[in-house]
Design a protein around this motif. Structure first.
Motif, PDB file in Angstrom:
ATOM      1  N   GLN A 175       0.982  -1.104   0.002  1.00  0.00           N
ATOM      2  CA  GLN A 175       0.087   0.019  -0.185  1.00  0.00           C
ATOM      3  C   GLN A 175       0.706   1.178  -0.110  1.00  0.00           C
ATOM      4  O   GLN A 175       0.391   2.256  -0.565  1.00  0.00           O
ATOM      5  N   GLU A 176       2.068   0.987   0.523  1.00  0.00           N
ATOM      6  CA  GLU A 176       3.078   2.345   0.491  1.00  0.00           C
ATOM      7  C   GLU A 176       3.932   2.542  -0.772  1.00  0.00           C
ATOM      8  O   GLU A 176       4.724   3.541  -0.835  1.00  0.00           O
ATOM      9  N   GLY A 177       3.745   1.313  -1.895  1.00  0.00           N
ATOM     10  CA  GLY A 177       4.399   1.619  -3.019  1.00  0.00           C
ATOM     11  C   GLY A 177       5.670   0.816  -2.884  1.00  0.00           C
ATOM     12  O   GLY A 177       6.553   1.233  -3.743  1.00  0.00           O
ATOM     13  N   ARG A 178       5.931   0.304  -1.844  1.00  0.00           N
ATOM     14  CA  ARG A 178       7.224  -0.473  -1.847  1.00  0.00           C
ATOM     15  C   ARG A 178       7.210  -1.940  -2.314  1.00  0.00           C
ATOM     16  O   ARG A 178       6.346  -2.298  -2.475  1.00  0.00           O
ATOM     17  N   LEU A 179       8.424  -2.153  -2.892  1.00  0.00           N
ATOM     18  CA  LEU A 179       8.527  -3.570  -3.490  1.00  0.00           C
ATOM     19  C   LEU A 179       8.959  -4.483  -2.423  1.00  0.00           C
ATOM     20  O   LEU A 179       9.733  -4.256  -1.621  1.00  0.00           O
ATOM     21  N   ILE A 180       7.800  -5.644  -2.122  1.00  0.00           N
ATOM     22  CA  ILE A 180       8.140  -6.659  -0.872  1.00  0.00           C
ATOM     23  C   ILE A 180       8.476  -7.943  -1.572  1.00  0.00           C
ATOM     24  O   ILE A 180       7.513  -8.327  -2.345  1.00  0.00           O
ATOM     25  N   ALA A 181       9.189  -8.551  -1.064  1.00  0.00           N
ATOM     26  CA  ALA A 181       9.519 -10.119  -1.121  1.00  0.00           C
ATOM     27  C   ALA A 181       8.775 -10.920  -0.329  1.00  0.00           C
ATOM     28  O   ALA A 181       8.811 -10.320   1.137  1.00  0.00           O
ATOM     29  N   GLN A 182       8.074 -11.907  -0.518  1.00  0.00           N
ATOM     30  CA  GLN A 182       7.186 -12.567   0.560  1.00  0.00           C
ATOM     31  C   GLN A 182       7.185 -14.050   0.302  1.00  0.00           C
ATOM     32  O   GLN A 182       7.505 -14.556  -0.842  1.00  0.00           O
ATOM     33  N   ALA A 214      15.439 -11.142  -1.668  1.00  0.00           N
ATOM     34  CA  ALA A 214      15.272  -9.758  -1.787  1.00  0.00           C
ATOM     35  C   ALA A 214      16.177  -9.049  -1.816  1.00  0.00           C
ATOM     36  O   ALA A 214      16.461  -8.027  -2.717  1.00  0.00           O
ATOM     37  N   ASP A 215      17.618  -9.627  -1.478  1.00  0.00           N
ATOM     38  CA  ASP A 215      18.810  -8.763  -1.578  1.00  0.00           C
ATOM     39  C   ASP A 215      19.173  -8.766  -3.296  1.00  0.00           C
ATOM     40  O   ASP A 215      19.610  -7.897  -3.679  1.00  0.00           O
ATOM     41  N   ARG A 216      18.931  -9.991  -3.783  1.00  0.00           N
ATOM     42  CA  ARG A 216      19.223 -10.170  -5.198  1.00  0.00           C
ATOM     43  C   ARG A 216      18.602  -9.173  -6.066  1.00  0.00           C
ATOM     44  O   ARG A 216      18.940  -8.228  -7.065  1.00  0.00           O
ATOM     45  N   TYR A 217      17.173  -9.100  -5.773  1.00  0.00           N
ATOM     46  CA  TYR A 217      16.503  -8.124  -6.651  1.00  0.00           C
ATOM     47  C   TYR A 217      16.575  -6.664  -6.220  1.00  0.00           C
ATOM     48  O   TYR A 217      16.601  -5.760  -7.231  1.00  0.00           O
ATOM     49  N   GLU A 218      16.752  -6.330  -4.826  1.00  0.00           N
ATOM     50  CA  GLU A 218      17.282  -4.966  -4.623  1.00  0.00           C
ATOM     51  C   GLU A 218      18.659  -4.610  -5.322  1.00  0.00           C
ATOM     52  O   GLU A 218      18.748  -3.485  -5.972  1.00  0.00           O
ATOM     53  N   PHE A 219      19.408  -5.631  -5.443  1.00  0.00           N
ATOM     54  CA  PHE A 219      21.069  -5.100  -6.208  1.00  0.00           C
ATOM     55  C   PHE A 219      20.586  -4.832  -7.507  1.00  0.00           C
ATOM     56  O   PHE A 219      21.205  -4.032  -8.179  1.00  0.00           O
ATOM     57  N   THR A 274      18.832  -1.472  -7.792  1.00  0.00           N
ATOM     58  CA  THR A 274      19.239  -0.210  -7.308  1.00  0.00           C
ATOM     59  C   THR A 274      20.749  -0.187  -7.402  1.00  0.00           C
ATOM     60  O   THR A 274      21.467   0.652  -7.244  1.00  0.00           O
ATOM     61  N   GLY A 275      21.442  -1.262  -7.641  1.00  0.00           N
ATOM     62  CA  GLY A 275      22.838  -1.422  -7.629  1.00  0.00           C
ATOM     63  C   GLY A 275      23.489  -1.255  -6.408  1.00  0.00           C
ATOM     64  O   GLY A 275      24.866  -1.286  -6.425  1.00  0.00           O
ATOM     65  N   SER A 276      22.730  -1.790  -5.265  1.00  0.00           N
ATOM     66  CA  SER A 276      23.344  -1.640  -4.015  1.00  0.00           C
ATOM     67  C   SER A 276      22.439  -2.763  -3.127  1.00  0.00           C
ATOM     68  O   SER A 276      21.427  -3.103  -3.438  1.00  0.00           O
TER      69      SER A 276
END
Length: 81
Positions: free
Chosen positions: A37-44, A68-73, A76-78
């Motif tokens: 709902q806040e527009g965040r991308l969530i892994a679940q 989650a770490d893999r998708y974040e990288f 965003t590249g970090s």
């Protein structure tokens, strides 16, 4: 079990994060992704509590964290989380 992959501010303005998450979910059997709902991308991931062993729970926790770490990288590249 959930983990924040990226905040709404971290997602590229023209990027269709919901569609990208849907495409990624088509190839995943344990961890999936959604926009909250806040527009965040969530892994679940989820599993029934009945018969859940400590080893199975640990596997689930590690899978959510890893994906989650893999998708974040990739987004965003970090890996700051």
């Amino acid at each position: 079990m959930t983990a924040v992959v990226a905040d709404a501010d971290d997602l590229a303005p023209g990027q269709d994060a919901a569609r990208a998450a849907w495409r990624r979910n088509r190839h995943s059997s344990l961890v999936d992704f959604r926009i909250d709902q806040e527009g965040r991308l969530i892994a679940q991931a989820w599993t029934p509590k009945d018969g859940l062993t400590p080893a199975a729970f640990q596997t689930l926790v590690r899978a959510v964290a890893r994906e989650a770490d893999r998708y974040e990288f990739q987004l965003t590249g970090s890996d700051d989380r």
